[in-house]
Design a protein around this motif. Structure first.
Motif, short mmCIF file in Angstrom:
data_model
loop_
_atom_site.label_atom_id
_atom_site.label_comp_id
_atom_site.label_asym_id
_atom_site.label_seq_id
_atom_site.Cartn_x
_atom_site.Cartn_y
_atom_site.Cartn_z
N GLU B 295 34.37 -20.75 66.39
CA GLU B 295 33.08 -20.38 65.80
C GLU B 295 33.28 -20.28 64.29
OE1 GLU B 295 32.52 -17.18 69.17
OE2 GLU B 295 30.66 -17.50 68.07
N ARG B 324 33.98 -12.80 65.73
CA ARG B 324 32.87 -12.89 66.68
C ARG B 324 33.29 -12.33 68.03
NH1 ARG B 324 28.75 -12.37 66.51
NH2 ARG B 324 28.04 -13.77 68.13
N GLN B 325 34.52 -12.64 68.41
CA GLN B 325 35.03 -12.13 69.69
C GLN B 325 35.08 -10.61 69.66
OE1 GLN B 325 37.10 -15.45 70.82
NE2 GLN B 325 38.77 -14.27 71.72
N ARG B 328 31.67 -9.33 69.91
CA ARG B 328 31.14 -9.44 71.27
C ARG B 328 31.71 -8.36 72.17
NH1 ARG B 328 30.37 -14.91 70.72
NH2 ARG B 328 32.60 -15.33 70.84
N GLU B 331 29.85 -5.28 71.42
CA GLU B 331 28.51 -5.32 72.01
C GLU B 331 28.57 -5.03 73.49
OE1 GLU B 331 27.18 -8.94 69.20
OE2 GLU B 331 26.52 -9.10 71.29
N HIS B 332 29.54 -5.70 74.15
CA HIS B 332 29.72 -5.51 75.57
C HIS B 332 30.05 -4.06 75.87
CE1 HIS B 332 31.51 -7.46 79.45
NE2 HIS B 332 30.81 -6.37 79.71
#
Lengths: 131, 560
Positions: B295, B324-325, B328, B331-332
């Motif tokens: 990304e 980004r990972q 994420r 977020e998770h």
């Protein structure tokens, strides 16, 4: 108002969390409902063999046999089990989940007692009036 | 502002030190080329520029410095200069005669036929060197050119009058004043121009190489595209980012590196940049040689050429895959945490409402009910608190910031504590069997954290086990270190899931994501804690038969 007393409605509560199981049972019993409890899908099916609840309050996240598996099992029974299911869920996608398990209503955790009672009441009315 | 002062301007500050002989040769070579208008060596030009002298004056200065004199030349010295110059330049002139009145030089390639009607200043050697030096050193100089009389003899005779004799007065030629630099204006201008060109070229090369270094050394993958959108240059960082040779990208379009979904946005950003609009912060995925995607964030901008004309675009790709990972995962984490909290919150809320109703209408409510509801609120609050701490721990582990309070610890005590808790618990647990050796098993460990690990492993064992089935906690000391093992005979873990254990939120494929409680932080944290102790955590499992988790910690010395 203790509607449950007029015509007795039996609720089968299938929920693995002990604290939540106790509080829901206490609320419904104070409202005059008869409450049967199971800690997972296996116990729930066992109870269904021996009892005839009018409404099922079903949690999804349970060990051994979860809510999906329980609903599937119900659907596979002969004769068909027509007991209305109220889904208990923490998931925002409650409507989708309800559809997946064939529930006619859902409760999103955490809920107010009034919400719980009125949802059970409606389900009981539907069940007992044969509609 | 225009000025008639055509003297060369100095642009270099550093004086040049070199072998005089070499320098002189270079200087003179420059002079010989100047005749043809060809500009000469850098050093000579630099010297002239630096000193502001004419070539002739520069030569004079060099000879005087070499000979160590700072007075006017004698006739012999002047003559010697001419002879020496010829030798050094392999020149086309030679000294014919020298006397106090005049010096005569014969040249063979002076284009006399062109010059005969023109001023001698056009022949540089004659003017600057012969004339200029003579004027400065003898107080007078007049340079006269004659065509040689003898047929078949090319060239001309150059007479440099050193004294204002009647013969000198009568001759037709150019007179030089001693105090004026006689550099030819044309040549001075050319020298100046040459110097400027050199300077600019050097600056340009330096500039280009500086910018090239910046682009080559950048961490980002940079590509230049031409007006047609084809890549004209790609820096070495493409190798690192996508495993692609920069050369492979040249001539093609970057479209083929991205996904079909991202292609329109990438193409739009490139097209926009080519049209003069910057695109900032466009997120796209680019395919790695090995098949996965990275990304990246793209910044695209126009490149302008002469007169601000659009001549291409520069594309800078910044790899943000890891960020980004991490984002994420966060977020998770938040989503899962919110989900996980809802059941305890539901119990707390319901209990609180019940207490509220009871306080308004206490009749009909048994007192022990009240106590139970209060107990539920307290218990679930504690549970949420512990959960919150797990979240923070997870964040700390993610950032590598987990701290341990180490002490000398007998890990048998962890088993003893676990056994005590199992007895106290009123939940329908499977029985816990503990197997410990008779002698202490010492480690340097954080008691609280290691108890956390034990609690988590036991909790997992119970959760995924049929009720009533035994869970075993075993402690041994072996060659590998201090070993703590938890065994259950529950649902087990499918083989394909084993490598993924210990990833946050991972829950095995045989436990449907929504169906089993917990958000899968327990094993992740346990492994992190064990590894922070310098230990290992290994999971072995057979699906349907059970799981064994083995923790090995470095043993501490027996002494103490």
């Amino acid at each position: 108002m203790q509607r449950g007393k007029l015509v007795e409605c039996t609720v089968l509560l299938v929920e693995d969390d002990a604290s939540l199981r106790q509080t829901i049972r206490d609320v419904l019993e104070l409202e005059g409902y008869r409450v049967l409890t199971a800690a997972d899908g296996v116990d729930g099916l066992d109870l269904l063999d021996r009892e005839e609840p009018n409404v099922i309050l079903l949690d999804l996240m349970m060990p051994r046999m979860n809510g999906y598996q329980f609903a599937e099992s119900l659907a596979g029974r002969k004769p068909a089990v027509a007991i209305p299911i109220i889904l208990l869920t923490a998931d925002a996608r409650a409507p989708d989940k309800a559809q997946q398990v064939g529930a006619s209503a859902w409760l999103h955790k955490p809920f107010e007692i009034d919400e719980l009672v009125s949802t059970v009441e409606r389900a009981c009315d539907d069940a007992l009036s044969g509609s | 502002m225009e000025t008639n002062d055509m003297r060369p301007r100095s642009s270099f500050d550093t004086p040049i030190a070199l072998d005089r002989d070499v320098f002189m040769r270079q200087l003179i070579t420059s002079l010989s080329y100047l005749n043809e208008g060809i500009l000469g060596s850098d050093l000579a030009g630099a010297y002239v520029m630096n000193t502001g002298l004419s070539m002739g004056a520069a030569i004079e200065e060099q000879y005087k410095a070499f000979w160590g004199i700072d007075r006017p030349f004698t006739l012999e010295e002047y003559a010697h200069v001419i002879v020496d110059l010829k030798q050094k330049i392999r020149g086309n002139f030679s000294l014919v005669s020298a006397d106090p009145d005049k010096v005569v030089v014969q040249t063979t390639s002076c284009p006399f036929d062109r010059l005969v009607q023109r001023a001698p200043s056009l022949c540089f050697m004659t003017s600057s060197v012969f004339g200029g030096i003579a004027a400065r050193n003898f107080g007078y100089a007049k340079v006269v050119l004659h065509k040689r009389i003898a047929l078949g003899d090319p060239g001309c005779l150059v007479t440099v009058y050193l004294r204002r004799t009647p013969e000198a007065e009568a001759a037709v030629g150019k007179e030089y004043a001693p105090d004026v630099e006689q550099a030819s204006p044309d040549i001075a201008a050319q020298l100046h121009l040459m110097d400027r060109v050199r300077e600019l070229r050097r600056a340009l090369v330096q500039n280009e190489s500086r910018w090239e270094e910046v682009v080559r050394g950048a961490v980002e993958a940079i590509a230049l595209v031409g007006p047609d959108g084809a890549v004209s240059y790609a820096n070495p960082s493409w190798r690192e980012m996508l495993g692609v040779e920069p050369g492979e990208l040249v001539g093609g379009s970057l479209d083929r590196l991205t996904t079909p979904e991202d292609q329109p946005r990438l193409a739009a950003a490139v097209a926009g940049a080519l049209a003069g609009t910057r695109a900032v912060g466009e997120h796209v995925r680019l395919r790695h040689r090995t098949g996965g995607y990275r990304e990246v964030v793209l910044n695209a901008g126009p490149i302008r050429g002469d007169h601000g004309r659009l001549s291409g675009a520069i594309l800078i790709f910044h790899d943000v895959t890891e960020q980004r990972q991490a984002a994420r995962i966060k977020e998770h984490l938040l989503a899962a945490a919110s989900h996980e909290m809802r059941t305890p919150l539901a119990a707390i809320r319901a209990s609180a409402e019940l207490l509220q109703r009871a306080s308004r209408r206490p009749e009909g409510i048994a007192p022990d009910r009240i106590a139970q509801w209060v107990e539920i609120i307290l218990r679930e609050t504690d549970r949420l608190t512990a959960f919150g701490m797990d979240l923070i721990d997870t964040a700390r582990v993610q950032e590598g910031a987990l701290r341990l309070n180490l002490e000398r610890l007998d890990i048998r005590e962890l088993a003893a504590e676990a056994a005590r808790q199992a007895e106290r618990s009123d939940r329908p647990n499977p029985p816990l069997e503990t197997l410990v050796p008779p002698t202490p098993v010492w480690v340097n460990g954080d008691r609280q954290r290691l108890q956390q690990v034990v609690d988590n492993l036991l909790s997992n064992a119970r959760k995924y086990s049929p009720a009533g089935q035994q869970v075993t906690l075993q402690i041994v000391r072996d060659a590998g270190g201090a070993v703590l093992r938890v065994r259950d005979s529950g649902i087990g873990i499918p083989e394909q899931d084993l490598p993924h254990l210990g990833t946050p939120f991972f829950r095995g494929s045989n436990a449907a994501a929504d169906a089993y409680p917990g958000i899968g932080l327990g094993l992740y944290l346990s492994r992190a804690i064990v590894e922070a102790h310098g230990g290992t955590l290994r999971v072995e499992s057979v699906e349907g038969a059970g799981t064994t988790v083995t923790v090995v910690l470095p043993a501490a010395d027996a002494a103490g």
